[in-house]
Write a protein that holds these residues in place. Structure first.
Motif, PDB file in Angstrom:
ATOM      1  N   GLU A   1      90.860  46.699   9.325  1.00  0.00           N
ATOM      2  CA  GLU A   1      90.933  47.106   7.923  1.00  0.00           C
ATOM      3  C   GLU A   1      92.383  47.352   7.489  1.00  0.00           C
ATOM      4  OE1 GLU A   1      88.267  47.233   6.079  1.00  0.00           O
ATOM      5  OE2 GLU A   1      89.317  47.904   4.270  1.00  0.00           O
ATOM      6  N   ILE A   2      93.096  48.154   8.262  1.00  0.00           N
ATOM      7  CA  ILE A   2      94.449  48.560   7.874  1.00  0.00           C
ATOM      8  C   ILE A   2      95.455  47.437   8.095  1.00  0.00           C
ATOM      9  CG2 ILE A   2      96.279  50.239   8.252  1.00  0.00           C
ATOM     10  CD1 ILE A   2      93.744  51.435   7.033  1.00  0.00           C
TER      11      ILE A   2
ATOM     12  N   GLY B   1      99.513  44.568   6.869  1.00  0.00           N
ATOM     13  CA  GLY B   1     100.384  43.841   7.793  1.00  0.00           C
ATOM     14  C   GLY B   1     100.841  44.739   8.924  1.00  0.00           C
ATOM     15  N   MET B   2     101.302  44.129   9.986  1.00  0.00           N
ATOM     16  CA  MET B   2     101.731  44.856  11.183  1.00  0.00           C
ATOM     17  C   MET B   2     102.797  45.903  10.886  1.00  0.00           C
ATOM     18  SD  MET B   2     102.222  45.515  14.448  1.00  0.00           S
ATOM     19  CE  MET B   2     103.501  45.883  15.670  1.00  0.00           C
TER      20      MET B   2
ATOM     21  N   GLN C   1     101.488  47.442  19.232  1.00  0.00           N
ATOM     22  CA  GLN C   1     101.600  46.005  19.420  1.00  0.00           C
ATOM     23  C   GLN C   1     100.320  45.407  20.005  1.00  0.00           C
ATOM     24  OE1 GLN C   1     103.863  43.856  18.447  1.00  0.00           O
ATOM     25  NE2 GLN C   1     102.919  42.107  19.470  1.00  0.00           N
ATOM     26  N   LEU C   2      99.791  46.055  21.038  1.00  0.00           N
ATOM     27  CA  LEU C   2      98.590  45.522  21.686  1.00  0.00           C
ATOM     28  C   LEU C   2      97.375  45.633  20.772  1.00  0.00           C
ATOM     29  CD1 LEU C   2      99.086  46.761  25.362  1.00  0.00           C
ATOM     30  CD2 LEU C   2      99.221  44.415  24.503  1.00  0.00           C
ATOM     31  N   LEU C   3      97.305  46.732  20.033  1.00  0.00           N
ATOM     32  CA  LEU C   3      96.200  46.874  19.086  1.00  0.00           C
ATOM     33  C   LEU C   3      96.288  45.789  18.022  1.00  0.00           C
ATOM     34  CD1 LEU C   3      93.787  48.290  17.893  1.00  0.00           C
ATOM     35  CD2 LEU C   3      95.306  50.037  16.934  1.00  0.00           C
ATOM     36  N   PHE C   4      97.514  45.566  17.555  1.00  0.00           N
ATOM     37  CA  PHE C   4      97.717  44.512  16.567  1.00  0.00           C
ATOM     38  C   PHE C   4      97.275  43.153  17.101  1.00  0.00           C
ATOM     39  CE2 PHE C   4     100.577  40.997  15.505  1.00  0.00           C
ATOM     40  CZ  PHE C   4     100.184  40.778  14.190  1.00  0.00           C
ATOM     41  N   GLU C   5      97.635  42.857  18.330  1.00  0.00           N
ATOM     42  CA  GLU C   5      97.292  41.552  18.892  1.00  0.00           C
ATOM     43  C   GLU C   5      95.785  41.364  19.003  1.00  0.00           C
ATOM     44  OE1 GLU C   5      99.587  40.807  22.467  1.00  0.00           O
ATOM     45  OE2 GLU C   5     101.474  41.112  21.388  1.00  0.00           O
ATOM     46  N   ALA C   6      95.094  42.450  19.324  1.00  0.00           N
ATOM     47  CA  ALA C   6      93.634  42.371  19.369  1.00  0.00           C
ATOM     48  C   ALA C   6      93.083  42.031  17.992  1.00  0.00           C
ATOM     49  CB  ALA C   6      93.052  43.693  19.867  1.00  0.00           C
ATOM     50  N   VAL C   7      93.659  42.653  16.966  1.00  0.00           N
ATOM     51  CA  VAL C   7      93.199  42.395  15.601  1.00  0.00           C
ATOM     52  C   VAL C   7      93.518  40.966  15.193  1.00  0.00           C
ATOM     53  CG1 VAL C   7      93.609  42.963  13.179  1.00  0.00           C
ATOM     54  CG2 VAL C   7      93.328  44.788  14.850  1.00  0.00           C
TER      55      VAL C   7
ATOM     56  N   GLU D   1     101.750  37.035   9.342  1.00  0.00           N
ATOM     57  CA  GLU D   1     102.101  37.349  10.725  1.00  0.00           C
ATOM     58  C   GLU D   1     102.623  36.115  11.449  1.00  0.00           C
ATOM     59  OE1 GLU D   1     102.485  40.308  11.593  1.00  0.00           O
ATOM     60  OE2 GLU D   1     101.508  41.210   9.858  1.00  0.00           O
ATOM     61  N   LEU D   2     102.116  34.950  11.090  1.00  0.00           N
ATOM     62  CA  LEU D   2     102.666  33.728  11.675  1.00  0.00           C
ATOM     63  C   LEU D   2     104.093  33.502  11.190  1.00  0.00           C
ATOM     64  CD1 LEU D   2      99.710  31.165  11.588  1.00  0.00           C
ATOM     65  CD2 LEU D   2     100.572  32.461  13.523  1.00  0.00           C
ATOM     66  N   ASN D   3     104.368  33.834   9.949  1.00  0.00           N
ATOM     67  CA  ASN D   3     105.725  33.688   9.432  1.00  0.00           C
ATOM     68  C   ASN D   3     106.670  34.684  10.086  1.00  0.00           C
ATOM     69  OD1 ASN D   3     105.064  31.620   7.712  1.00  0.00           O
ATOM     70  ND2 ASN D   3     104.809  32.927   5.923  1.00  0.00           N
ATOM     71  N   ARG D   4     106.174  35.881  10.319  1.00  0.00           N
ATOM     72  CA  ARG D   4     107.004  36.931  10.901  1.00  0.00           C
ATOM     73  C   ARG D   4     107.396  36.576  12.328  1.00  0.00           C
ATOM     74  NH1 ARG D   4     106.316  41.862  13.250  1.00  0.00           N
ATOM     75  NH2 ARG D   4     104.149  41.400  13.668  1.00  0.00           N
ATOM     76  N   ASN D   5     106.514  35.894  12.994  1.00  0.00           N
ATOM     77  CA  ASN D   5     106.775  35.558  14.390  1.00  0.00           C
ATOM     78  C   ASN D   5     106.378  34.117  14.686  1.00  0.00           C
ATOM     79  OD1 ASN D   5     107.199  35.482  17.099  1.00  0.00           O
ATOM     80  ND2 ASN D   5     105.812  37.166  17.610  1.00  0.00           N
ATOM     81  N   PRO D   6     107.255  33.169  14.320  1.00  0.00           N
ATOM     82  CA  PRO D   6     106.936  31.742  14.443  1.00  0.00           C
ATOM     83  C   PRO D   6     106.587  31.313  15.869  1.00  0.00           C
ATOM     84  CG  PRO D   6     108.885  32.062  13.103  1.00  0.00           C
ATOM     85  CD  PRO D   6     108.564  33.392  13.715  1.00  0.00           C
ATOM     86  N   ASP D   7     107.136  31.997  16.860  1.00  0.00           N
ATOM     87  CA  ASP D   7     106.819  31.627  18.235  1.00  0.00           C
ATOM     88  C   ASP D   7     105.345  31.841  18.540  1.00  0.00           C
ATOM     89  OD1 ASP D   7     109.449  31.029  18.586  1.00  0.00           O
ATOM     90  OD2 ASP D   7     109.957  32.976  19.448  1.00  0.00           O
ATOM     91  N   PHE D   8     104.775  32.770  17.820  1.00  0.00           N
ATOM     92  CA  PHE D   8     103.349  33.046  17.916  1.00  0.00           C
ATOM     93  C   PHE D   8     102.528  31.771  17.772  1.00  0.00           C
ATOM     94  CE2 PHE D   8     100.383  36.767  16.673  1.00  0.00           C
ATOM     95  CZ  PHE D   8     100.265  37.108  18.008  1.00  0.00           C
ATOM     96  N   VAL D   9     102.962  30.934  16.826  1.00  0.00           N
ATOM     97  CA  VAL D   9     102.226  29.697  16.543  1.00  0.00           C
ATOM     98  C   VAL D   9     102.095  28.849  17.804  1.00  0.00           C
ATOM     99  CG1 VAL D   9     102.102  27.652  15.107  1.00  0.00           C
ATOM    100  CG2 VAL D   9     103.126  29.739  14.191  1.00  0.00           C
TER     101      VAL D   9
END
Lengths: 204, 204
Positions: free
Chosen positions: A19-20, A25-26, A53-59, A109-117
Motif C-alpha cells: 500500500e505505502i 515509492g521506495m 530494502q528487503l521489504l521493498f524488494e518483496a513488494v 523504481e525501474l528508472n531509479r535503478n536501471p540495473d534492476f531491469v
DNA sequence: GTCTATATTAAGATAGAC
DNA sequence: GTCTATCTTAATATAGAC
C-alpha cells in the motif's frame, strides 16, 4: 510459543508495505507509516524483513509478478492480432483501475535503478516480445495490416494503455476535467484504444 | 561589497539544482549533491533559496515553463490538424532527447502533490485544450477525420509521445534492445507517431 | 558573499524486557 | 512473537567567523 501467527503478521506487513510503497515509492515511504498501516510496531518490520530494502524488494517482486501476466497476454496469447489488442486494452484498464498505483510504481523504481531491469529480464517469467513480433511481421507480409515495425506497434500499444494512468494528474489539468469525468474517459478507453490502433493498422 | 556575483552564483545553483532534481526527484535529491554539482558550499543554497522546498519550486517552475510551450504548440498553433500532429511529434521528441529527465520529473512531482496541479492550472500560461477540441470537432463534422472525442485524441497524442521516454527502462527490457537501438527507435518515432495517428483518424 | 562548524530533526535499525 | 526504549546515521538548516 512460536505459533503460526508468524505468517499472518508477515502477510499483514507485506500488504501494508505494498500500500505505502506503491503509493509513495521506495524513497518517500516511511517504515513508521508502513507500521501504522499494518497496525503494528515498527520493530516488527525489521523482525520479519530485516531492512527497508528487503521489504521493498518483496513488494516490488510481488507487484511485478502481478503486472507481468497482463503484458504476457498481448505477447503470447494464441489469438489473432486484433483480438489480442482488444483483449489487452480492455483487461489492462480494468486491472489498473483496481491497482491504480502499480504501473507508476514499477516504472519509477525501474528508472531509479536501471540495473534492476537486467536482473529481472534474466528471470524466467519476464515477458518477451519475440512471438508478437513474428505475428506482426507475418500479418504485414500477408497484407492484413500495413507495414509497421512490431517494436513500434508494441510501444504504441503500451503507451496508449499505460500513460493515461501515469500522467493522470497532468492530463486532468490539460483536458480540464475532474476526477470523475477522467475516470469516465478511462472507461471509454477500454474500447477506444483498440479502435484507434486497429483503424491505424488494418488494411481494408 | 555586495557585488553582482550574486546573480551569477544564484544562477549556478539553479542550474545545478535542475540537474539533480530532474534526475532524482524532490525526495531523493540531496542538498549536498546539488552543492557539489554547483561546485559551491551547501550553506550557499540556503543563503540564496532559504530551503530545499523553495529551491525545488524554482526548479519545477522553470521546468514546467519549458515544457508548456511544447504542449501549447499542438493546442494553439494556427495550422491544420494533421500538420499540428506532425510538428508536435517531431519537435517534442527532439526536445525530450535534449532534456531526457524533464517529462518524468514533471509527471512525478505532479503525482506526488496533486494539489500542485490546481495551482498551476490557475496560472496564466497553462495550456488549455479548448481550441484543439473545437478544431477536432469541426473536422469530424466535415468528414475529414472519423468520429473521435477530442479528449481521447489528445490523450492518445500525449501518450504516444511522452510514454516511450518515461517507460524507457521497462520498454527496453520488453522489446529487448540496448540503449543505442532504443534511441534509434525514438528517432524513427519522430515521423512514425504522426503516421500512426493520421492513419487512424484520416478518412480517405 | 562565502566558508566551516554545529545544531536539529528525522529515519532506519537494534537491544532487551516481556 | 511483540513491544518500548534507544542507538546511529544522515540530512536539512543555521550561527558565526572571515
Amino acid at each position: 510459543m512460536e505459533t503460526k501467527e508468524n505468517s499472518s503478521t508477515e502477510f499483514t506487513i507485506l500488504n501494508a508495505a505494498k500500500e505505502i510503497f506503491e503509493r509513495k515509492g521506495m524513497v518517500a515511504a516511511r517504515m513508521q507509516e508502513i507500521a501504522d498501516e499494518a497496525g503494528i510496531n515498527k520493530a516488527m518490520l525489521h523482525y520479519y524483513y530485516r531492512s527497508k530494502q528487503l521489504l521493498f524488494e518483496a513488494v516490488f517482486k510481488s507487484a511485478f509478478s502481478l503486472l507481468a501476466p497482463q503484458i504476457n497476454e498481448i505477447i503470447n496469447a494464441d489469438t489473432s492480432i486484433f483480438e489480442k489488442i482488444r483483449n489487452f486494452s480492455s483487461n489492462y484498464i480494468s486491472f489498473v483501475m483496481k491497482h491504480p498505483y502499480l504501473p507508476n510504481f514499477i516504472i519509477q523504481e525501474l528508472n531509479r535503478n536501471p540495473d534492476f531491469v537486467k536482473k529481472i529480464v534474466a528471470e524466467k517469467n519476464f515477458p518477451n516480445i519475440s512471438k508478437f513480433k513474428q505475428q506482426v511481421d507475418e500479418k504485414v507480409e500477408e497484407g492484413v495490416i500495413r507495414p509497421i515495425k512490431a517494436e513500434q506497434l508494441f510501444i504504441n500499444i503500451m503507451s496508449l494503455n499505460i500513460f493515461p494512468f501515469i500522467g493522470s494528474q497532468l492530463l486532468k489539468g490539460l483536458v480540464n476535467v475532474n476526477e470523475e469525468a477522467y475516470k469516465q474517459l478511462m472507461e471509454e478507453r477500454k474500447t477506444e484504444i483498440a479502435d484507434f490502433i486497429i483503424n491505424s493498422i488494418k488494411l481494408k
